[in-house]
Design an enzyme around this catalytic site. Sequence first.
Site, PDB file in Angstrom:
ATOM      1  N   SER A 136       4.667   6.853 -11.923  1.00 55.66           N
ATOM      2  CA  SER A 136       4.148   5.539 -11.298  1.00 55.66           C
ATOM      3  C   SER A 136       4.725   4.375 -11.798  1.00 55.66           C
ATOM      4  O   SER A 136       5.554   4.377 -12.896  1.00 55.66           O
ATOM      5  CB  SER A 136       2.372   5.421 -11.443  1.00 55.66           C
ATOM      6  OG  SER A 136       2.244   5.042 -12.945  1.00 55.66           O
ATOM      7  N   ASP A 141       7.117  14.039 -15.345  1.00 54.87           N
ATOM      8  CA  ASP A 141       6.139  12.857 -15.312  1.00 54.87           C
ATOM      9  C   ASP A 141       5.354  13.194 -16.505  1.00 54.87           C
ATOM     10  O   ASP A 141       4.296  13.935 -16.648  1.00 54.87           O
ATOM     11  CB  ASP A 141       5.327  13.404 -14.101  1.00 54.87           C
ATOM     12  CG  ASP A 141       3.961  12.648 -13.833  1.00 54.87           C
ATOM     13  OD1 ASP A 141       4.007  11.368 -14.713  1.00 54.87           O
ATOM     14  OD2 ASP A 141       3.257  12.611 -13.040  1.00 54.87           O
ATOM     15  N   ASN A 156       3.408   0.786 -11.775  1.00 56.28           N
ATOM     16  CA  ASN A 156       2.679  -0.559 -12.051  1.00 56.28           C
ATOM     17  C   ASN A 156       2.161  -0.365 -13.302  1.00 56.28           C
ATOM     18  O   ASN A 156       1.550   0.390 -13.902  1.00 56.28           O
ATOM     19  CB  ASN A 156       1.838  -0.521 -10.947  1.00 56.28           C
ATOM     20  CG  ASN A 156       2.289  -1.073  -9.761  1.00 56.28           C
ATOM     21  OD1 ASN A 156       2.547   0.037  -8.827  1.00 56.28           O
ATOM     22  ND2 ASN A 156       2.444  -2.134  -9.260  1.00 56.28           N
TER      23      ASN A 156
END
Length: 384
Positions: free
Chosen positions: A94, A274, A96
């Site tokens: 991700s 990830d 943010n």
Amino acid sequence: MKWLLLLSLVALSECLHKVPLVKKKTLRQKLIENGLLDKFLKTHSINPASKYFPELASSSDAEPMTNYMDTSYFGTIGIGTPAQEFTVIFDTGSSNLWVPSVYCSSPACTNHKRFNPAKSSTYKATSQTLSIAYGTGSMTGILGYDTVQVAGITDTNQIFGLSQTEPGSFLYYCAFDGILGLAYPSISSSGATPVFDNMWNQGLVPQDLFSVYLSPNEESGSVVIFGGIDSSYYTGSLNWIPLSSETYWQITVDSVTMNGQSVACNGGCQAIVDTGTSLLSGPTNAISNIQNLIGATNTNGMMLVSCSSINSLPDIVFTINGVQYPVPPSAYIIQSEGGCSSGLQGMNVPTASGELWILGDVFIRQYYAVFDRANNQVGLAPVA
């Protein structure tokens, strides 16, 4: 299981900025201890794909639950002046940065640290909002700017999310406060500039890359290194893999084999490296076939495996850019006091390039990983 305070941020040198990471008690263990695992499995839909394709996320207040952080790694950052400390997952899946705030009254916020803008002399408010759906939780909030301290780096004027709602139960049981995304700005919600991009734009790191070492078996020493590579963490040479998409850290996999036989990914497939996903995930049918091959059986939502079979099971071999990356049974089978379970999980995520795999912590613990923004590539080498 060790309960440890998060280690403070340290800098190896002006060139290599390390964040020590610590493994904490897992979500599944907490649910079991509180007698809530069975209820979660029966009442929460499982949709890990929502992290990668937000349009697939559930719109209801009941958040999907999956094994997505069954083994988690945390570091400590500071936000504001004076710094308010938070534990965060450094998530290459991700983009943010967000933490709970005093504006949030959800149960998941009230039992975590909350950022108070009024106590920071450098905070700047905005009128922008933020909404993020992960595979097993979500948040909404507002965006603000402040100074972020991480790995000995002072990252000024960093945009970040202050949560106002964190619905559902998943985040309530998580030991971390927030998430620091390390993927590309192209997938950042509300167009917020990611932390690493802001570091690079301000000239705070010497190289446009970062690297990760995840220690096994609850050992200490896990690190995120901003702006550098430490060869003491790996053996041999780094093999470089070009990205197939500059969104997540997405690459092309040539094949997935066991005992020299193809078990998935015929003709190639896509994978995301990830750090924010604990298991090794792949298409449901492929994972089901592998679960059968290793003798895993479903018991109360857990895929149990005989501990005595670990030494006789084959490696799962990912061939990537012509190089083989074996994942041994000691890695893809999770051993605990209660027995052994599979570290594999089925999930279907549609992509234009075919089936998608998520190479989470089960994979990354075997390979020191370098995330090279300058050349849009991932470097992998066996851990030392």
